[in-house]
Design an enzyme around this catalytic site. Structure first.
Site, PDB file in Angstrom:
ATOM      1  N   CYS A  12      -7.055 -11.546   1.268  1.00 24.46           N
ATOM      2  CA  CYS A  12      -6.760 -11.222   2.651  1.00 24.46           C
ATOM      3  C   CYS A  12      -6.942 -12.260   3.464  1.00 24.46           C
ATOM      4  O   CYS A  12      -7.976 -12.970   3.646  1.00 24.46           O
ATOM      5  CB  CYS A  12      -8.125 -10.134   2.928  1.00 24.46           C
ATOM      6  SG  CYS A  12      -7.887  -9.655   4.523  1.00 24.46           S
ATOM      7  N   ARG A  70       0.774  -1.102   0.085  1.00 24.72           N
ATOM      8  CA  ARG A  70       0.090  -0.150   0.021  1.00 24.72           C
ATOM      9  C   ARG A  70       0.985   1.304  -0.053  1.00 24.72           C
ATOM     10  O   ARG A  70       1.904   1.328   0.944  1.00 24.72           O
ATOM     11  CB  ARG A  70      -0.898  -0.093   1.335  1.00 24.72           C
ATOM     12  CG  ARG A  70      -1.973   1.236   1.337  1.00 24.72           C
ATOM     13  CD  ARG A  70      -2.695   1.247   2.551  1.00 24.72           C
ATOM     14  NE  ARG A  70      -3.427  -0.047   2.784  1.00 24.72           N
ATOM     15  CZ  ARG A  70      -3.415  -0.736   3.890  1.00 24.72           C
ATOM     16  NH1 ARG A  70      -2.833  -0.329   5.052  1.00 24.72           N
ATOM     17  NH2 ARG A  70      -4.221  -1.876   3.884  1.00 24.72           N
ATOM     18  N   CYS A 115     -12.146  -2.242   7.190  1.00 25.65           N
ATOM     19  CA  CYS A 115     -11.586  -1.645   5.957  1.00 25.65           C
ATOM     20  C   CYS A 115     -12.561  -0.959   4.748  1.00 25.65           C
ATOM     21  O   CYS A 115     -12.334  -0.123   4.244  1.00 25.65           O
ATOM     22  CB  CYS A 115     -10.834  -2.804   5.154  1.00 25.65           C
ATOM     23  SG  CYS A 115      -9.425  -3.240   6.085  1.00 25.65           S
ATOM     24  N   LYS A 162      -2.727   0.882  15.234  1.00 28.65           N
ATOM     25  CA  LYS A 162      -2.848   1.642  14.041  1.00 28.65           C
ATOM     26  C   LYS A 162      -3.502   3.143  14.311  1.00 28.65           C
ATOM     27  O   LYS A 162      -4.473   3.177  15.146  1.00 28.65           O
ATOM     28  CB  LYS A 162      -3.523   0.992  12.793  1.00 28.65           C
ATOM     29  CG  LYS A 162      -5.065   0.496  13.188  1.00 28.65           C
ATOM     30  CD  LYS A 162      -5.552  -0.305  11.948  1.00 28.65           C
ATOM     31  CE  LYS A 162      -6.877  -0.628  12.265  1.00 28.65           C
ATOM     32  NZ  LYS A 162      -7.532  -1.726  11.366  1.00 28.65           N
ATOM     33  N   CYS A 167     -14.699  -9.368   6.833  1.00 28.54           N
ATOM     34  CA  CYS A 167     -14.660  -9.488   8.223  1.00 28.54           C
ATOM     35  C   CYS A 167     -14.922  -8.021   9.007  1.00 28.54           C
ATOM     36  O   CYS A 167     -15.343  -7.198   8.501  1.00 28.54           O
ATOM     37  CB  CYS A 167     -13.195  -9.833   8.581  1.00 28.54           C
ATOM     38  SG  CYS A 167     -11.945  -8.511   8.535  1.00 28.54           S
ATOM     39  N   CYS A 201     -14.566  -4.106   0.711  1.00 29.29           N
ATOM     40  CA  CYS A 201     -13.288  -4.519   0.735  1.00 29.29           C
ATOM     41  C   CYS A 201     -12.664  -5.552  -0.033  1.00 29.29           C
ATOM     42  O   CYS A 201     -13.627  -6.076  -0.810  1.00 29.29           O
ATOM     43  CB  CYS A 201     -13.084  -4.790   2.368  1.00 29.29           C
ATOM     44  SG  CYS A 201     -13.445  -6.446   2.911  1.00 29.29           S
ATOM     45  N   LYS A 242      -5.183   6.781  12.018  1.00 35.29           N
ATOM     46  CA  LYS A 242      -5.533   7.055  10.865  1.00 35.29           C
ATOM     47  C   LYS A 242      -5.915   8.596  11.073  1.00 35.29           C
ATOM     48  O   LYS A 242      -6.763   8.907  11.997  1.00 35.29           O
ATOM     49  CB  LYS A 242      -6.821   6.350  10.405  1.00 35.29           C
ATOM     50  CG  LYS A 242      -6.465   4.772  10.189  1.00 35.29           C
ATOM     51  CD  LYS A 242      -7.540   4.058   9.582  1.00 35.29           C
ATOM     52  CE  LYS A 242      -7.204   2.439   9.362  1.00 35.29           C
ATOM     53  NZ  LYS A 242      -8.258   1.657   8.960  1.00 35.29           N
ATOM     54  N   ARG A 274      -1.021   6.436   9.616  1.00 34.51           N
ATOM     55  CA  ARG A 274      -1.089   5.840   8.150  1.00 34.51           C
ATOM     56  C   ARG A 274      -1.312   6.919   7.312  1.00 34.51           C
ATOM     57  O   ARG A 274      -1.219   8.135   7.534  1.00 34.51           O
ATOM     58  CB  ARG A 274      -2.091   4.648   8.030  1.00 34.51           C
ATOM     59  CG  ARG A 274      -1.711   3.552   8.976  1.00 34.51           C
ATOM     60  CD  ARG A 274      -2.724   2.423   9.015  1.00 34.51           C
ATOM     61  NE  ARG A 274      -2.174   1.121   9.748  1.00 34.51           N
ATOM     62  CZ  ARG A 274      -2.904  -0.042   9.696  1.00 34.51           C
ATOM     63  NH1 ARG A 274      -3.492  -0.293   8.958  1.00 34.51           N
ATOM     64  NH2 ARG A 274      -2.270  -0.680  10.431  1.00 34.51           N
TER      65      ARG A 274
END
Length: 583
Positions: free
Chosen positions: A448, A87, A491, A222, A487, A442, A224, A157
């Protein structure tokens, strides 16, 4: 914060709590180096081993395999077909034509799938890069001014920014702030340059490396960040830890309202996890942007939960210690006092598909890319079309957080030529319904490793069935914000949809209802672990009732589906996620 013992001293959590193993991994990584280089030279496996499986994420990559062929390879006594997904770091989603041509060629020549995937993080991904091609990939990207530093892992990110093709001057200011924030919050380690770009090591020993913002163990989870220009909310601010909502006067940016603590990931069956909207901390003048960004991150660094990764995101830190306590600590560290928030409103979050004229006299073409997958299909050569446009385009491209592509800054004399190429290659299709334009998925299977159910490959047929239901009830031109994910990790931003399907198992989904058009409300569980045979008839009945009973609003528009299901009591409104989401 140089080590875990110092973190424990600064932390508001139990100092005797056992850390998650990821904290050990980061501490022992020598500032994200690990033994990645040794793994690169190991020809006995196509993958990365031990800690390196996790560490490569800080360098922008996830190890994956093709799950469609996993069992067949196992029968042949072969390991899974390991490869990586990369990414890129593209703050604000802006990419130049020469950069596009470079990534197009690499995708065609060096990836298993040949595609460029536009993501909900406003960047692109390569899927299916085998180990021998990984280093060359990074060097190719570096040669055209692109990297993948910190696009995954426990760091800030890729920073999103409203793609807004109309108010060009305001967009430029917002985009510049998105870039500054991204650069300011990047890891300072030289590990990326050393490993992938053959950088020098002489000044990069552990004793000399410092991470003044992220700390030696980086963030608990993470993180964002977005920069948003009202009335557009296509970046879905409530899916993000930190958001700067642009406030303008006379077309000029004067500052930002700062919203903190959004996030959509959860864990099936764990009531201590939930999606959550961000809280509005207040307004700051633009000159304080970097200081506030740094210290929202530093408070989360020091206060975030490093023992339980499922509760390590900023949203849980705010709920654990209180919004006002967190806000006061940011003010103290940054030396900035939040002012009362300035008024703003979101009116939509979809992309303006088609041509839009900017105030700068240039023209901007947004092309719809279903699922963001740019590839040459039998009936539409999307990848070839993008390449041909890049070969003549004089402006830039902007990747949107809705997985679409804007061909921005087109002069009047070039408009007809670019539209001709776009139509010839299926990049413009006047037959796309509004429902198709406002649906998203996603990646999910087959690449994935977290996917429990189909998403990208399922979405086209789900849209067709939803379109049929709308047509059945004589509202074929209407649409519902529909998102499906494989899931519950968030995302595809299904937990801000009017109808969100979250994978539970093969062919099974949890169905959530009640988000709104503006993206400011979390939906609530309606059906648990069901297949099409259950949820499609249920949606048919609800959409039929909506078509007959929805309100006509003051602006002569109709009540959206999400508002309708809440008004009718079909699901309860989620006002405070911690108490309402699982109730």
């Amino acid at each position: 914060m140089s080590n875990n013992s110092e973190f424990k001293k600064n932390s508001k959590h139990d100092p005797d709590a056992k850390f998650a193993d990821n904290e050990r991994l980061k501490t022992q990584s020598n500032f994200l180096r690990g033994t990645i280089e040794a793994d690169l030279d190991d020809q006995l496996t196509g993958g990365f081993t031990a800690d390196n499986f996790q560490l490569i994420r800080f360098h922008g990559m996830y190890q994956q395999d093709d799950r469609d062929i996993r069992s067949e390879r196992a029968k042949q006594k072969l390991e899974p077909l390991h490869n990586v997904m990369l990414r890129a770091r593209m703050p604000g989603g802006v990419i130049k034509p020469h950069q596009w041509l470079a990534i197009d060629k690499f995708a065609e020549d060096k990836t298993m799938y040949g595609s460029i995937r536009l993501t909900t993080r406003q960047t692109f991904q390569f899927h299916g890069v085998l180990k021998p091609n990984i280093k060359g990939m990074h060097q190719l990207l570096n040669s055209v001014g692109i990297d993948s530093i910190a696009t995954a892992g426990d760091v800030n990110r890729n920073v999103l920014c409203t793609a807004n093709p109309v108010e060009s001057e305001l967009h430029q200011e917002a985009y510049e702030w998105a870039t500054k924030i991204s650069e300011h919050l990047l890891p300072k380690t030289r590990a990326y340059a050393e490993i992938w770009l053959n950088g020098e090591r002489s000044e990069s020993t552990e004793s000399k490396t410092e991470e003044p913002i992220l700390g030696s163990t980086y963030l608990p989870r993470k993180f964002k960040t977005t920069v948003t220009i009202p009335p557009d909310n296509e970046v879905d601010i409530h899916a993000n830890d930190l958001n700067f909502v642009a406030i303008a006067e006379n077309g000029k940016l004067i500052g930002f309202n700062v919203l903190v603590g959004g996030g959509l990931a959860m864990t099936h069956g764990d009531v201590n996890t939930y999606p959550r909207k961000a809280d509005d901390f207040g307004f700051i003048p633009a000159e304080h942007t970097l200081a506030v960004a740094e210290h929202v991150v530093s408070v989360q660094r020091d206060w975030g939960n490093r023992s339980n990764r499922k509760n390590a995101k900023t949203k849980y830190t705010l709920d654990s210690f209180g919004v006002e306590s967190f806000k006061a600590e940011v003010e103290k560290r940054a030396g900035v006092k939040f002012e009362p928030s300035r008024p703003y409103a979101f009116t939509h979050r979809g992309d303006r598909i088609g041509w839009v004229d900017g105030i700068d006299g240039k023209h901007h073409l947004t092309v719809f890319i279903q699922n963001g997958r740019i590839l040459d299909y039998p009936d539409k050569a999307l990848k070839t079309g993008c390449r041909k446009i890049a070969e003549i385009h004089q402006g830039d491209f902007r990747m949107t957080a809705n997985q679409n592509l804007i061909i921005a800054g087109v002069p009047a004399e070039q408009k007809a030529e670019i539209e001709k190429i776009a139509r010839e290659h299926g990049l413009i299709d006047d037959n796309h319904s509004e429902q198709r334009k406002n649906s998203m998925a996603c990646v999910s299977l087959p690449t994935c490793p977290l996917a429990m159910a189909e998403a990208e490959r399922y979405l086209p047929s789900l849209i067709e069935k939803t379109e049929a239901i709308l047509a059945k009830h004589d509202i074929a031109n209407d649409d519902i914000i529909l998102r499906v994910v494989g899931c519950p990790n968030g995302c595809g931003r299904a937990m801000l949809a009017e109808i969100g399907l979250v994978g539970k198992g093969p062919g099974k989904y949890n169905v959530y209802l009640g988000g709104n058009r503006e993206g400011t409300r979390v939906p609530k569980l309606y059906l648990d672990n069901v297949g099409e045979d259950v949820y499609l008839p249920a949606l048919d009945e609800l959409i039929g009732a909506w078509a007959k009973e929805r309100l006509t609003l003051e602006n002569n528009e109709h009540e959206c589906f999400g508002d309708f299901v809440i008004r009718k009591g079909i699901v309860a409104e989620v006002k405070v996620s911690k108490t309402d989401f699982h109730a």
